[in-house]
Design an enzyme around this catalytic site. Sequence first.
Site, PDB file in Angstrom:
ATOM      1  CD  GLU A 166      -3.199  -0.856   1.988  1.00  0.00           C
ATOM      2  OE1 GLU A 166      -3.062  -0.118   2.974  1.00  0.00           O
ATOM      3  OE2 GLU A 166      -4.262  -1.413   1.706  1.00  0.00           O
ATOM      4  CD  GLU A 379      -4.762  -5.636   3.409  1.00  0.00           C
ATOM      5  OE1 GLU A 379      -5.518  -4.793   3.944  1.00  0.00           O
ATOM      6  OE2 GLU A 379      -3.517  -5.578   3.465  1.00  0.00           O
TER       7      GLU A 379
HETATM    8  C1  BG6 Z   1      -5.071  -1.967   4.743  1.00  0.00           C
HETATM    9  C2  BG6 Z   1      -3.792  -2.455   5.384  1.00  0.00           C
HETATM   10  O1  BG6 Z   1      -4.914  -0.618   4.490  1.00  0.00           O
HETATM   11  O2  BG6 Z   1      -6.216  -1.958   5.491  1.00  0.00           O
HETATM   12  C3  BG6 Z   1      -3.973  -3.326   6.601  1.00  0.00           C
HETATM   13  O3  BG6 Z   1      -2.947  -3.099   4.465  1.00  0.00           O
HETATM   14  C4  BG6 Z   1      -5.089  -2.766   7.444  1.00  0.00           C
HETATM   15  O4  BG6 Z   1      -2.763  -3.395   7.279  1.00  0.00           O
HETATM   16  C5  BG6 Z   1      -6.377  -2.785   6.622  1.00  0.00           C
HETATM   17  O5  BG6 Z   1      -5.287  -3.427   8.655  1.00  0.00           O
HETATM   18  C6  BG6 Z   1      -7.591  -2.281   7.372  1.00  0.00           C
HETATM   19  O6  BG6 Z   1      -7.347  -0.999   7.867  1.00  0.00           O
HETATM   20  P1  BG6 Z   1      -7.497  -0.663   9.404  1.00  0.00           P
HETATM   21  O7  BG6 Z   1      -7.045   0.724   9.564  1.00  0.00           O
HETATM   22  O8  BG6 Z   1      -8.931  -0.881   9.728  1.00  0.00           O
HETATM   23  O9  BG6 Z   1      -6.619  -1.646  10.119  1.00  0.00           O
END
Ligand code: BG6
Length: 479
Positions: A166, A379
């Site tokens: 990211e 993700e």
């Molecule tokens: C992504 C990241 O941006 O989103 C993760 O790669 C992160 O590391 C995920 O956990 C969800 O975001 P957040 O802020 O809810 O943890």
Amino acid sequence: MNKAFPKDFLWGAATSAYQVEGAAYEDGKKPSQQDVINKDNYRIYGFATADVASDQYHHYKEDVAMMKEMGFTCYRFSIAWSRVFPDGVGEVNEKGIQYYRDLIHELKDNGIEPIITLYHYDCPWALVEKYGGWLDRQIVKDFEYYARYVINEFKNDVKYWTTINEQSIIVQFWTQKCYIPEDLQDNDQLRYQINHHMNLAHAIACKMVHELVPGGLAGAALGYAPIYPLTSRPEDAMAAQNAQALQNDYYTDIYFKGIYNKAAQHYLEEHGLAPKIEEGDMELIASGTSDFLALNYYYSGCACSMEDDGSVKLHWAGVNREGKKGATSTLEQQPGFYQMCKNPNLDTTDWDWAIDPVGMEYMLRDLYNRYNKPLMITENGLGAYDTLTEDEKIHDDYRIDYLKKHIAAMKKAMDYGVEMIAYCPWSSIDLLSTSNGVKKRYGFVYVDRTDDDPKECRRIRKDSFYWYKKVIASNGEEL
Ligand code: BG6
């Protein structure tokens, strides 16, 4: 006619080292910048630290057994640089690398393909102290040293390598993702300088995978939100194109064309934000070709036009720390280029992330049409408050609903010809959120802990666990 998912399609889920492992100071590991940043988050907001996280370091066999039970055929996780090289470079920490050998062998013994991320926000603190971490160009050399060791070590076990997690989100939310001294936090050019160093590191890692790993494939993992115009006014459509250029194409053009997106670069140059590029950098970037793009998709964005009459300065997006809808402090404004706005057509999570399964199809089709490279989802998921009932159940139908609609959208994109390798939602197990502690949960497996008290980190299967198991068993037919 709708096609089925290919037989070799990879189903799994994702995590990152500092968010799930814990054992932050054990067996020779030294701190990363995330250990430090999350200590501050504990002090300021009461969010959990990364010290224990979900304690996967001690529970990895149990966790892999649960992945196997769900039917995973892949698992995306990251290597903690400062577990392998506690000082960033120099002597390897034998116990640290042994943990990853054990994890990878456990996965392979259970028929689960490892998908490694080399870097997920956790720069060794020693390098931050030495020269400011990613702020300094020396990091590219040190990353190369670390990456070469890891890729060599696992070249016979790991086919899929994601390089840096990211970059786009690091630019947008840099102080959560990088440790930046207070006196530099107003210098927005540094965001793009860090990103440039990461582009060099990414290219080097891709080249190394191609050189060292037989049949190895490499690509970045990009946080990606497709952008819609707020209205059909031409000015809003133009603003959406501008936001798309600066927030998305600026990264994908590097990975697949080896160039900085022209519109974005022009805007950055006009505003004194463009990175300093040294001789040979662009040649190196162009030579580190990506085989695929890994996408982290949670939400879409919406933009409208914004004049630059001199009254508003560049303004970055705020973060919702409260977990109540509407609590996000500010939206991004790039005067003269675009401003981000709330999409009135979409509902949001409690943290203001727009829920948009159609955006998944839109993103996949658009990217595949433009770059013609295979894609994977590394993700995708719903951060939510979960309740553990007295009879030890978690009825997370809202998560099932979210994932179901997103898988259906990915399938639709595939019906239109998009080549997909894998689906790895976030996350296999509850973990430490990057911005909201452990109460914002994503996993198929509940981890019994609070922000204040790690307790025993007991694992409990959620309803979504059983649902995902059926999805995988039917190769995506039964949603
Ligand atoms: C992504 C990241 O941006 O989103 C993760 O790669 C992160 O590391 C995920 O956990 C969800 O975001 P957040 O802020 O809810 O943890």
